[in-house]
Design an enzyme around this catalytic site. Structure first.
Site, PDB file in Angstrom:
ATOM      1  N   GLY A  70       3.796   6.113  -1.539  1.00 57.80           N
ATOM      2  CA  GLY A  70       2.928   6.975  -0.744  1.00 57.80           C
ATOM      3  C   GLY A  70       3.403   7.035   0.698  1.00 57.80           C
ATOM      4  O   GLY A  70       3.344   8.089   1.348  1.00 57.80           O
ATOM      5  N   GLN A 185      -5.604   7.361  -1.951  1.00 55.03           N
ATOM      6  CA  GLN A 185      -6.794   6.665  -2.479  1.00 55.03           C
ATOM      7  C   GLN A 185      -7.747   7.619  -3.185  1.00 55.03           C
ATOM      8  O   GLN A 185      -8.777   7.184  -3.711  1.00 55.03           O
ATOM      9  CB  GLN A 185      -7.540   5.934  -1.350  1.00 55.03           C
ATOM     10  N   SER A 205       0.255   8.147  -4.835  1.00 54.55           N
ATOM     11  CA  SER A 205       1.123   6.995  -5.096  1.00 54.55           C
ATOM     12  C   SER A 205       0.823   6.392  -6.467  1.00 54.55           C
ATOM     13  O   SER A 205      -0.346   6.186  -6.814  1.00 54.55           O
ATOM     14  CB  SER A 205       0.898   5.945  -4.005  1.00 54.55           C
ATOM     15  N   HIS A 207       1.203   3.351  -7.783  1.00 52.50           N
ATOM     16  CA  HIS A 207       0.614   2.022  -7.997  1.00 52.50           C
ATOM     17  C   HIS A 207      -0.866   1.943  -7.641  1.00 52.50           C
ATOM     18  O   HIS A 207      -1.493   0.894  -7.786  1.00 52.50           O
ATOM     19  CB  HIS A 207       1.431   0.930  -7.290  1.00 52.50           C
ATOM     20  N   THR A 243      19.331   9.274  -6.821  1.00 49.59           N
ATOM     21  CA  THR A 243      19.170   9.405  -8.277  1.00 49.59           C
ATOM     22  C   THR A 243      17.733   9.070  -8.667  1.00 49.59           C
ATOM     23  O   THR A 243      17.170   8.079  -8.203  1.00 49.59           O
ATOM     24  CB  THR A 243      20.163   8.462  -8.991  1.00 49.59           C
ATOM     25  N   CYS A 331      -2.059  -3.947   3.787  1.00 53.93           N
ATOM     26  CA  CYS A 331      -0.914  -3.805   4.686  1.00 53.93           C
ATOM     27  C   CYS A 331      -1.219  -4.429   6.041  1.00 53.93           C
ATOM     28  O   CYS A 331      -0.324  -4.865   6.746  1.00 53.93           O
ATOM     29  CB  CYS A 331      -0.578  -2.337   4.885  1.00 53.93           C
TER      30      CYS A 331
HETATM   31  N1  PLP Z   1      -2.093   5.902   2.180  1.00 52.49           N
HETATM   32  C1  PLP Z   1      -3.169   5.192   1.849  1.00 52.49           C
HETATM   33  C2  PLP Z   1      -4.528   5.742   2.129  1.00 52.49           C
HETATM   34  C3  PLP Z   1      -3.029   3.937   1.264  1.00 52.49           C
HETATM   35  O1  PLP Z   1      -4.107   3.218   0.934  1.00 52.49           O
HETATM   36  C4  PLP Z   1      -1.727   3.434   1.043  1.00 52.49           C
HETATM   37  C5  PLP Z   1      -1.524   2.073   0.488  1.00 52.49           C
HETATM   38  O2  PLP Z   1      -2.350   1.218   0.620  1.00 52.49           O
HETATM   39  C6  PLP Z   1      -0.631   4.246   1.382  1.00 52.49           C
HETATM   40  C7  PLP Z   1      -0.849   5.465   1.956  1.00 52.49           C
HETATM   41  C8  PLP Z   1       0.767   3.780   1.150  1.00 52.49           C
HETATM   42  O3  PLP Z   1       1.092   3.867  -0.212  1.00 52.49           O
HETATM   43  P1  PLP Z   1       2.327   3.033  -0.766  1.00 52.49           P
HETATM   44  O4  PLP Z   1       1.868   1.623  -0.870  1.00 52.49           O
HETATM   45  O5  PLP Z   1       2.612   3.642  -2.102  1.00 52.49           O
HETATM   46  O6  PLP Z   1       3.433   3.223   0.208  1.00 52.49           O
END
Ligand code: PLP
Length: 393
Positions: A70, A185, A205, A207, A243, A331
């Site tokens: 993401g 989200q 994203s 995951h 790739t 994060c």
């Molecule tokens: N945007 C939001 C709102 C998210 O919650 C997150 C991840 O926690 C991301 C972007 C980033 O996604 P990724 O972990 O796939 O880089």
């Protein structure tokens, strides 16, 4: 000991059907750019997945670009739209140097925009109200002839508030400004139709959607051109060299297909569990606050402030009891700074520090919530008994 995973906004476990799709594709090693049958087999699997991702968003397959995460999708939009290299943009490059965004975006939006700000871009950092909502009137007022991009997230990762994206995108369209939403989200947890929303770009994203890490996507409305950030190969219409990640892309396609088939049922089930958790906490624990909008909220997310104690100690104590939660966003953990989202909705530092995010997913059940409601009140009481702030209150 029972194990209860309540950190699905940080990442989700693999859906068993996604796992099956991956294992069935383990031999799909061909390079999708190769002309021979190995390559063509990989190409077919990738294009099938593109159709599935597009179907979930009501987009065209050619409007979907696969990326690695993401964060990459968000970076691609922000850097790709603001890049003024006419080589990548047949329609010409927008010379404007003004961006509008909110104060509660994910760091993968905030940090690249801060970089542009240092390079001379003007940025309007929109405030939010106490529920975390952006005011469309403020967006209207902020737009100038210089505005090149507006980016506001679909749903906040910490408090779950759902932003008025269709309204914001309409304002942007009327003023001919590109509109991006980070829907990482939101996808899979609410109906997301890019045509109804009227956005130009949308990030998602894998995951966060029961697919593995390392795969994600970006919707780019047909006819819109951006400069690539990962340059090199011609892959993904030249917008994302490298790739392709065959297995990840197959997994994301399957996850999107599952999200489309089961979303309403899953969302209803998760909402019921979230409400049970919310009401149980409110009933059993004094001096708590629920953050985020009471109604415009994704069902997976419950942000709770437990006054007079530290989120980190709550997290560690719950972990010892088998319950996985988060303080703020994953994060941001590791930093002692209080969450920028909680500060933006007006929480004082000490309340922001005492906030826990419970985030639910498809694997949770009633017994998980019963267990959490047995453990959380006890842990909070024990921690408060040790807290000088609680004693002095
Ligand atoms: N945007 C939001 C709102 C998210 O919650 C997150 C991840 O926690 C991301 C972007 C980033 O996604 P990724 O972990 O796939 O880089």
């Amino acid at each position: 000991m029972r194990k209860v995973y309540l950190d699905n906004n940080a990442t989700t476990p693999l859906h068993p059907e996604v796992k099956k799709a991956i294992t069935e594709s383990l031999d799909l090693f061909g390079n999708a750019s190769s002309i021979h049958s190995y390559g063509q087999e990989a190409r077919k699997a990738i294009e099938d997945s593109r159709k599935k991702v597009a179907a979930l968003l009501n987009a065209l397959p050619e409007e979907i670009i696969f990326t690695s995460c993401g964060s990459e999708s968000n970076n691609l939009v922000i850097k790709g739209v603001t890049c003024q290299d006419v080589y990548c943009k047949p329609n010409g490059s927008h010379p404007g140097k003004h961006i509008i965004t909110s104060q509660i975006e994910h760091p993968s939006v905030i940090i690249p925009i801060r970089t542009l700000e240092r390079q001379g871009f003007k940025v309007t950092w929109l405030p939010v109200d106490s529920f975390g909502l952006v005011d469309p009137d403020l967006v209207k007022k902020a737009i100038t002839k210089q505005t090149v991009l507006i980016t506001v997230m679909t749903a906040n990762n910490e408090i779950g508030t759902i932003e008025p994206i269709a309204e914001l995108a309409r304002i942007a369209r009327e003023r001919e400004v590109y509109f991006h939403t980070d829907a990482v989200q939101g996808v899979g947890k609410m109906k997301i139709d890019v045509k109804e929303l009227g956005v130009d770009f949308l990030s998602l994203s894998g995951h966060k959607l029961y697919a593995p890490k390392g795969v994600a996507a970006l919707y780019i409305r047909k006819g819109v051109f951006v400069c690539p950030t990962l340059q090199g190969g011609h892959q993904e219409r030249g917008l994302r060299g490298g790739t392709e990640n065959n297995l990840g892309i197959v997994a994301l396609g399957r996850a999107c297909e599952l999200a489309m088939q089961g979303r309403e049922q899953e969302v209803a089930k998760i909402w019921k569990l979230r409400e049970k958790l919310r009401m149980g906490i409110l009933e059993k624990v004094p001096e708590v606050m629920i953050n985020g909008d009471p109604e415009k909220v994704i069902p997976t997310t419950l942000s709770v402030t437990f006054k007079y104690i530290e989120g980190e100690s709550i997290l560690l104590r719950l972990n010892l009891e088998g319950i996985a939660v988060s303080t703020g966003s994953a994060c941001a953990s590791g930093s002692l700074e209080p969450s920028h989202v909680l500060l933006a909705i007006g929480l004082p530092h000490e309340h922001a520090h005492g906030t826990i995010r419970f985030s639910l997913g498809i694997e949770n059940n009633e017994e998980d919530i019963d267990y959490a409601l047995k453990v959380v009140p006890r842990v909070i009481q024990e921690l408060r008994e040790m807290s000088p702030l609680w004693a002095r209150k």
